[in-house]
Enzyme design. Structure first.
Site, PDB file in Angstrom:
ATOM      1  N   SER A   1       0.834  -1.194   0.000  1.00  0.00           N
ATOM      2  CA  SER A   1       0.000   0.000   0.000  1.00  0.00           C
ATOM      3  C   SER A   1       0.868   1.242   0.000  1.00  0.00           C
ATOM      4  O   SER A   1       2.030   1.203   0.417  1.00  0.00           O
ATOM      5  CB  SER A   1      -0.917   0.006   1.229  1.00  0.00           C
ATOM      6  OG  SER A   1      -1.582   1.254   1.371  1.00  0.00           O
ATOM      7  N   HIS A   2       0.302   2.355  -0.459  1.00  0.00           N
ATOM      8  CA  HIS A   2       0.990   3.638  -0.366  1.00  0.00           C
ATOM      9  C   HIS A   2       1.088   4.116   1.081  1.00  0.00           C
ATOM     10  O   HIS A   2       1.875   5.014   1.390  1.00  0.00           O
ATOM     11  CB  HIS A   2       0.252   4.692  -1.197  1.00  0.00           C
ATOM     12  CG  HIS A   2       0.431   4.522  -2.675  1.00  0.00           C
ATOM     13  ND1 HIS A   2      -0.102   3.465  -3.373  1.00  0.00           N
ATOM     14  CD2 HIS A   2       1.110   5.274  -3.577  1.00  0.00           C
ATOM     15  CE1 HIS A   2       0.229   3.578  -4.653  1.00  0.00           C
ATOM     16  NE2 HIS A   2       0.968   4.666  -4.797  1.00  0.00           N
ATOM     17  N   SER A   3       0.287   3.519   1.953  1.00  0.00           N
ATOM     18  CA  SER A   3       0.258   3.904   3.362  1.00  0.00           C
ATOM     19  C   SER A   3       0.704   2.736   4.229  1.00  0.00           C
ATOM     20  O   SER A   3       0.139   1.637   4.143  1.00  0.00           O
ATOM     21  CB  SER A   3      -1.158   4.325   3.763  1.00  0.00           C
ATOM     22  OG  SER A   3      -1.314   4.353   5.165  1.00  0.00           O
TER      23      SER A   3
END
Length: 250
Positions: free
Chosen positions: A11-13
């Site tokens: 994920s980007h997070s």
């Protein structure tokens, strides 16, 4: 049967990747999850090095025939990072990148991994959940559960049985109780339905919206049908103890 499939959640997070791993692990406690979220310095984005490290750890966590890693991502640019890492992997044949719903794909397919299904079988379950346009075409959705049989008064036999159960769990047939049902159903040689929904799918069971005190109708078709209905009925009618400090609300 031992677990043969592990996961990398990209994920980007970092918080999102860790959260998906935490949620899925509640449903599949013996399955290994690796989170690869954010950049190396903690910003929003993706990191080749983090994904590579996570993939290596996930591959090392499983072995044997049919073993491997499912990789799930959140957004398109994460896909490019994952594809690059897989291309450079020493064992690309043991990796399946499934471009599908991140949370639903992780939860539903990891329960099947918990049952000991192989890499291709688990990947097919993930791919069947609202796949995105560029999903891997070679993966096939699992066969649907057999249609509900007519004639509800038919006697139980060695190949077909039915029963009703009043759900005792305080949270109903949601999240962890649904996952527990799927895991137990998977131990029998029988296809199981609950109110017509596939008893092997966590998401279908949760979608029924069954709450505590509601009655459900279980049907099973297969060599272990009678034993399956008896065990599943007993499970649903036995209340699950909840921690005193908190209650599940999923």
């Amino acid at each position: 049967m031992s677990v043969r499939v592990s996961y990398v959640i990209v994920s980007h997070s970092a918080s999102l990747a860790n959260g998906v791993c935490e949620l899925a692990a509640q449903m599949a406690p013996d399955v290994h999850f690796e989170a690869a979220g954010g950049t190396d310095d903690g910003r929003i984005g993706t990191s080749y090095e983090l994904v590579e490290t996570a993939l290596e750890a996930a591959l090392a966590a499983v072995d044997g025939e049919g073993s491997g890693v499912i990789v799930l991502t959140d957004l398109g640019s994460a896909t490019m990072t994952v594809e690059s890492v897989i291309d450079m992997s020493d064992e690309p044949e043991r990796v399946r990148f499934v471009d599908t719903c991140l949370v639903e794909g992780a939860v539903a397919s990891s329960v099947r991994a918990q049952l000991g299904e192989d890499l291709d079988q688990v990947a097919a379950v993930a791919a069947a959940l609202a796949p995105r346009v560029d999903d891997v075409p070679a993966q096939e959705a699992p066969s649907p559960a057999p249609a509900k049989l007519s004639g509800g008064g038919a006697p139980a036999s060695s190949t077909w049985a039915q029963g009703d159960a009043v759900v005792a769990d305080p949270v109903g047939l949601h999240a962890r109780p649904a996952a527990a049902f799927v895991r137990l159903a998977g131990t029998f040689n029988a296809e199981v339905t609950v109110n017509g929904a596939d008893g092997g799918s966590v998401l279908e069971l949760m979608a029924l919206g069954i709450t505590q005190g509601q009655s459900v109708h279980i049907e099973a078709n297969g060599a272990d049908a009678t034993a399956a209905v008896a065990a599943l009925t007993d499970m649903l009618e036995s209340a699950t103890e909840q921690p005193s400090s908190s209650k599940e609300t999923m």
